[in-house]
Motif scaffolding. Sequence first.
Motif, short mmCIF file in Angstrom:
data_model
loop_
_atom_site.label_atom_id
_atom_site.label_comp_id
_atom_site.label_asym_id
_atom_site.label_seq_id
_atom_site.Cartn_x
_atom_site.Cartn_y
_atom_site.Cartn_z
N ARG A 96 -45.86 -20.38 0.59
CA ARG A 96 -45.26 -21.52 -0.40
C ARG A 96 -46.09 -22.59 -0.37
O ARG A 96 -46.15 -23.37 -1.46
N GLY A 97 -47.02 -23.01 0.65
CA GLY A 97 -47.93 -24.14 0.33
C GLY A 97 -48.96 -23.88 -0.43
O GLY A 97 -49.41 -24.71 -1.40
N LEU A 98 -49.63 -22.66 -0.80
CA LEU A 98 -50.31 -22.23 -1.61
C LEU A 98 -49.86 -22.37 -3.12
O LEU A 98 -50.47 -22.83 -3.97
N GLN A 99 -48.50 -21.98 -3.26
CA GLN A 99 -47.94 -22.17 -4.39
C GLN A 99 -47.65 -23.50 -4.84
O GLN A 99 -47.93 -23.71 -5.98
N ALA A 100 -47.35 -24.21 -3.91
CA ALA A 100 -47.22 -25.77 -4.14
C ALA A 100 -48.77 -26.28 -4.80
O ALA A 100 -48.81 -27.24 -5.67
N ASP A 107 -49.57 -24.83 -8.22
CA ASP A 107 -48.85 -25.58 -9.39
C ASP A 107 -49.47 -26.73 -9.64
O ASP A 107 -49.57 -27.38 -10.81
N ARG A 108 -49.64 -27.61 -8.68
CA ARG A 108 -50.47 -29.16 -9.07
C ARG A 108 -51.87 -28.95 -9.58
O ARG A 108 -52.12 -29.66 -10.65
N ALA A 158 -45.79 -14.89 -4.16
CA ALA A 158 -46.82 -14.60 -4.98
C ALA A 158 -46.06 -14.23 -6.33
O ALA A 158 -46.87 -14.58 -7.29
N GLY A 159 -44.66 -14.15 -6.46
CA GLY A 159 -44.19 -14.02 -7.74
C GLY A 159 -43.97 -15.35 -8.26
O GLY A 159 -44.35 -15.52 -9.57
N GLU A 160 -43.86 -16.42 -7.55
CA GLU A 160 -43.86 -17.72 -8.16
C GLU A 160 -45.17 -18.08 -8.77
O GLU A 160 -45.38 -18.58 -9.93
N ILE A 161 -46.26 -17.55 -8.01
CA ILE A 161 -47.67 -17.90 -8.44
C ILE A 161 -47.97 -17.14 -9.66
O ILE A 161 -48.61 -17.77 -10.63
N ALA A 162 -47.47 -16.10 -9.59
CA ALA A 162 -47.62 -15.18 -11.06
C ALA A 162 -46.93 -15.83 -12.15
O ALA A 162 -47.44 -15.92 -13.18
N THR A 163 -45.71 -16.47 -11.99
CA THR A 163 -45.32 -17.07 -12.92
C THR A 163 -45.97 -18.44 -13.36
O THR A 163 -46.12 -18.41 -14.85
N ILE A 164 -46.55 -18.94 -12.54
CA ILE A 164 -47.46 -20.26 -12.95
C ILE A 164 -48.64 -19.55 -13.82
O ILE A 164 -49.00 -20.25 -14.86
N LEU A 165 -49.46 -18.54 -13.45
CA LEU A 165 -50.50 -18.25 -14.15
C LEU A 165 -50.10 -17.44 -15.47
O LEU A 165 -50.67 -17.66 -16.56
N GLN A 166 -48.85 -16.85 -15.45
CA GLN A 166 -48.54 -16.36 -16.83
C GLN A 166 -48.08 -17.29 -17.79
O GLN A 166 -48.26 -17.28 -19.28
N ASP A 167 -47.75 -18.46 -17.49
CA ASP A 167 -47.53 -19.47 -18.38
C ASP A 167 -48.51 -20.47 -18.87
O ASP A 167 -48.21 -21.29 -19.65
N LEU A 168 -49.86 -20.22 -18.27
CA LEU A 168 -50.99 -20.86 -18.60
C LEU A 168 -51.19 -20.50 -20.16
O LEU A 168 -51.53 -19.28 -20.62
N TYR A 183 -51.80 -8.77 -6.73
CA TYR A 183 -51.11 -9.19 -7.40
C TYR A 183 -51.14 -10.44 -8.36
O TYR A 183 -51.18 -10.36 -9.54
N ILE A 184 -51.88 -11.18 -7.62
CA ILE A 184 -51.94 -12.63 -8.38
C ILE A 184 -53.30 -12.06 -9.25
O ILE A 184 -53.51 -12.77 -10.51
#
Length: 444
Positions: free
Chosen positions: A48-52, A55-56, A83-93, A111-112
């Motif tokens: 979760r820390g990597l995800q945060a 995101d920033r 990893a799923g949350e990070i993938a969402t961040i990448l797909q939205d770029l 996966y990322i």
Amino acid sequence: MTAKKVYTYIFVLCVFLVTIFNVGAGVDANSTSHKTVHIIPIEKEVERGLQAFLDRATEEAIEEGTDHIIFEINTPGGRVDSAGEIATILQDLDVPTTSFIVNRALSAGSYIALNTDTIYMRPQATMGASGVITSDGNAANKKAQSAWIASMKSAAESKGRDPQYAMAMADESIDLPELDAGEGKFLTLGPSQALEVGYSEGTVENREELLQQLSLENATVMEKEPTLAEEVARFLTNPVVIPILLSIASLGLVVELYSPGFGVAGIMGLISLVLFFYGHIVAGLAGMEAVILLILGIGLIIAEFFVPGGVLGLIGAGAIIGSLFMSGYDIGHMSLSIGIAFLLSLIVSIILFRRMGMDKGIFRHIILKDQTTTEQGYVSSVNRLELIGLEGITVTPLRPAGTAVFDQERLDVISEGRFIDENKKVKVVKVEGVRIVVREIKEV
């Protein structure tokens, strides 16, 4: 037209063409040099820390007008949900993205990488081996595995890659012997294999070669690094660290209950609790509502020492546990962490109680120790042993209790168990405090 004029026209035309070429080249070079590339590292475990942090970092890169984002990946994997949350961040770029695998992109890391537009690898890099493993080291249940395989497939398809290989990274039943991934083995790709199956656009030695491959060698490169707070938060929110923090916090509280004053144990417990919430707040897991609930719970437990009943203590304990669950990312893992902390504190409590009792620590202020003993001058009742052997007359029937007169003194007595009528002779045979036992004297 004379030859002189022809030469003049040719010369002017050449000058014109050279000028246009130079201007065009200048514009092209100028446009390339004004491009901006952001480098964002994806290192250590995926959690979760990597995800945060990502995101920033990606949000700031977009605000700064980036033209391309490169993710330098070196991770053994980690949490599937993060990893799923990070993938969402990448797909939205909305800008081109590239994964540069500098060492390994395993499990959640692969996966990322599959969620970026292009992938480049260093000569020694690997990607794959993405089977879902639980925290105890065993394979996840079929439902979780099926969902993860579907996610790997979707990630590959979203970027135009053959999903068969992504699925083989997560499904050991897929047989790909030509890639050293026969049945029963997860697929792991090296640089040449990844290039062969279309999962890599090229193999480069370093960042400079990568920028050349992307035609961004003249671009301005900006790097994003985790802040100190984010690094600390990543450590504090690690699934291994969380139960340790909660255990230290609970043990500190228990030991402090048996210690005079507020000492090292209490300070360590308090610091552990503060670190737990600090890490989860920075990582975006906990909000102020969780902190308020925690403070309320502690206040209710303190109030319990002054208000009898136990209700406030139970509500306070429930509030603290509730604040922990509100801060956790995974209810199952948080339940396990709280269970470990509770079990350890229970064991230590039993050991301390058997060794120290309730005579030390805070218990000495809330447990009544005064006793009304005979040694201190307190007498609960007069034990009239001098009555034993006296004879008297019953003035009421004894059923078995009643009244009898001994030397003109009326006393409450009890028979040995039999009924004794009034005006019968009795004898005192036993005295136990206020209990006077009599026996009927049979006339001969």
